[in-house]
Design a protein around this motif. Sequence first.
Motif, short mmCIF file in Angstrom:
data_model
loop_
_atom_site.label_atom_id
_atom_site.label_comp_id
_atom_site.label_asym_id
_atom_site.label_seq_id
_atom_site.Cartn_x
_atom_site.Cartn_y
_atom_site.Cartn_z
N ASN A 322 -16.78 17.01 -23.24
CA ASN A 322 -16.44 15.59 -23.25
C ASN A 322 -16.62 15.03 -24.65
N LEU A 323 -15.59 14.36 -25.17
CA LEU A 323 -15.63 13.74 -26.50
C LEU A 323 -14.97 12.37 -26.43
N VAL A 324 -15.70 11.34 -26.86
CA VAL A 324 -15.14 10.00 -26.98
C VAL A 324 -15.19 9.61 -28.45
N LEU A 342 -13.64 21.64 -25.33
CA LEU A 342 -12.82 20.48 -25.00
C LEU A 342 -11.49 20.91 -24.39
N THR A 343 -11.14 20.28 -23.28
CA THR A 343 -9.83 20.52 -22.68
C THR A 343 -8.91 19.31 -22.84
N THR A 344 -9.51 18.12 -22.92
CA THR A 344 -8.73 16.89 -23.09
C THR A 344 -9.24 16.15 -24.32
N ILE A 345 -8.32 15.72 -25.18
CA ILE A 345 -8.69 15.04 -26.42
C ILE A 345 -7.90 13.74 -26.51
N THR A 346 -8.61 12.65 -26.77
CA THR A 346 -7.96 11.36 -26.98
C THR A 346 -8.16 10.93 -28.42
N ILE A 347 -7.06 10.72 -29.15
CA ILE A 347 -7.10 10.36 -30.56
C ILE A 347 -6.85 8.86 -30.69
N PRO A 348 -7.83 8.06 -31.13
CA PRO A 348 -7.64 6.61 -31.27
C PRO A 348 -6.57 6.29 -32.31
N GLU A 349 -6.01 5.10 -32.22
CA GLU A 349 -4.97 4.69 -33.14
C GLU A 349 -5.48 4.54 -34.57
N SER A 350 -6.80 4.44 -34.76
CA SER A 350 -7.37 4.28 -36.11
C SER A 350 -7.27 5.55 -36.93
N VAL A 351 -7.14 6.71 -36.28
CA VAL A 351 -7.17 7.99 -36.98
C VAL A 351 -5.90 8.16 -37.81
N THR A 352 -6.08 8.48 -39.09
CA THR A 352 -4.94 8.70 -39.99
C THR A 352 -4.81 10.14 -40.44
N ASN A 353 -5.89 10.93 -40.32
CA ASN A 353 -5.83 12.31 -40.79
C ASN A 353 -6.74 13.19 -39.95
N ILE A 354 -6.20 14.35 -39.53
CA ILE A 354 -6.98 15.34 -38.79
C ILE A 354 -6.85 16.66 -39.53
N GLY A 355 -7.97 17.26 -39.87
CA GLY A 355 -7.98 18.43 -40.73
C GLY A 355 -7.56 19.72 -40.05
N ALA A 358 -9.22 21.55 -36.72
CA ALA A 358 -10.20 20.55 -36.27
C ALA A 358 -10.56 20.74 -34.81
N PHE A 359 -9.58 21.20 -34.00
CA PHE A 359 -9.81 21.42 -32.57
C PHE A 359 -9.36 22.83 -32.20
N GLY A 360 -9.81 23.29 -31.02
CA GLY A 360 -9.38 24.59 -30.53
C GLY A 360 -10.26 25.72 -31.02
N GLY A 361 -9.76 26.97 -30.82
CA GLY A 361 -10.49 28.13 -31.29
C GLY A 361 -11.20 28.91 -30.23
N LEU A 362 -11.25 28.40 -28.98
CA LEU A 362 -11.87 29.14 -27.88
C LEU A 362 -10.82 29.59 -26.88
N GLY A 363 -9.69 30.04 -27.35
CA GLY A 363 -8.60 30.40 -26.46
C GLY A 363 -7.77 29.18 -26.11
N ASN A 364 -6.82 29.33 -25.23
CA ASN A 364 -5.90 28.23 -24.91
C ASN A 364 -6.50 27.34 -23.83
N ILE A 365 -7.58 26.62 -24.17
CA ILE A 365 -8.24 25.80 -23.16
C ILE A 365 -7.90 24.32 -23.29
N ILE A 366 -7.32 23.86 -24.41
CA ILE A 366 -6.91 22.45 -24.52
C ILE A 366 -5.64 22.27 -23.69
N THR A 367 -5.71 21.35 -22.73
CA THR A 367 -4.57 21.12 -21.85
C THR A 367 -3.83 19.83 -22.17
N ASP A 368 -4.55 18.79 -22.66
CA ASP A 368 -3.92 17.49 -22.89
C ASP A 368 -4.46 16.85 -24.17
N VAL A 369 -3.54 16.30 -24.96
CA VAL A 369 -3.90 15.52 -26.13
C VAL A 369 -3.23 14.15 -26.00
#
Length: 507
Positions: A322-324, A342-355, A358-369
């Motif tokens: 869980n990440l808020v 993390l399986t679900t990631i919510t990116i706020p509108e304030s974010v301008t750059n993601i390196g 930055a996310f992932g790396g444990l197999g294909n477990i992210i389902t929703d962005v």
Amino acid sequence: MKKQLLILLTLFIATMGYSQTFTVQDSNNNTLRFTVTSSTTVSLITGSTIINTNVNIPSSVSNGGTAYNVTAIGVFSFDGEPISSVSIPNTVTSIEQQAFSNTNLTSVVFPSNLETIGDYTFQGNQLSGLTIPSNLTSIGNGAFRGNPLSTITSLATIPPSITTVAGNNDSFAQGGDRSGIDLIIPAGTTGAYVTDAGALWTGFNTVTENLNVGDTYIDNFITYEVTSAASSTVKAVGYNTAGGTVVNIPATIPNGLITYDVTEIGNNAFQSKNLTSVSLPNTLVTIGENAFFVNNISSVTIPDSVVTIDDIAFAQNQNMTNLVLGNSVTNIGDAAFRFTGLTTITIPESVTNIGVVAFGGLGNIITDVYCEGLVPPMISTSSNLNSDTFNLSRSSIHLHIPAGTMGVYVTDSGALWTDFNPVSEDALSIDDFELAMDIKVITTSYALEVTSSDSVRLENYSIFSLSGAKIATGTESEISTASISKGIYILKLDFDRGIVVKKVLIK
């Protein structure tokens, strides 16, 4: 013989010139009396006429076409006068015996060039706090006795000489009892002031060292480093695991009488500390590199105050599900959340750059962005997964974006948010439907209370989970949350004049 008489006459004239007295009005129409002490200096003396309780001593005065610097406030100058405030210029280097005794002063700002304070100078006033300037070298007998002093701050790294006695000649306290006064001194000077042989600044209630930039301080197993002495801010730079695996980082920490705001988590501060939970304060602005690298944190809420999350900040927290992200985050660094669960990631509108990665790396477990911004954040898109922001195949990730943004996210030339499958324009953006500044949602322990001006009418509401599932609907302005689990939700409010969408925390 004539030569000797000439010399004597010259000396007499010079002496007469230096002993000359004259008066000058201050800016509050008080008539101040001065005496010449050299060809360029004068001292304030007795005989002033005070008609305004606020006295403004000038830094320079003129008489007969000659300008003089005011360098001293002489003996008994304002003794017994009904003065409530005084402005003392930086040209003054000495304040002499009983100059301000038995007046009505409640505070005084000493000039930075002040060197000496004479005997009984401020006795019998209403001073509760003092700040001793760095150049002061001596404080006379009974200088501040008979004042309700509670705090003394000294800026002098070499302690001024004072009188320490049990009787009434003590520099600060009637009868010599300083036990009701707190002392604040420069960093590293406790020995010179208090504990060294012959130290005179003893018997105070508490002694606090005012830390300098770069100084460290431990509070509740966390080590902090001062980042600004002027604004009293610190960053967390280390942790003793004796404090346990659950860490609540406070918004402020005390150091005696000084309170510091915690505004940063320093590089590597909590790296590999086996933490299972961390609570971050709403004073944070920056979370540094490797700050929580390699831990067992399962959930983290980034406060709205945070602007930057640096590289590898939360990487290798494989239990994190869980990440808020707060609504002020602009930059998410390389590998900031790599190798998390993390399986679900919510990116706020304030974010301008993601390196990169930055996310992932444990197999294909992210389902929703879910992206809330109408303007897509900059990301890295690459067929080499080690150079891609999401560090895994996007073909199994559902991308949710605001209505009308398919072009800028996916299909326009140069769009970076490609290869997700599926892509749907169903993300709820906080700023999609901005109705009015007066719409407020107040969270209590049992309800959400919607308040607005009389010019709009709430018609209905809907509550959604961050994944887009509808949780509740209704028409009330006081929305019961007793049956809803704690967490972050999206509240959609339909008014007769439009729609407002907000993130809310249900307690």
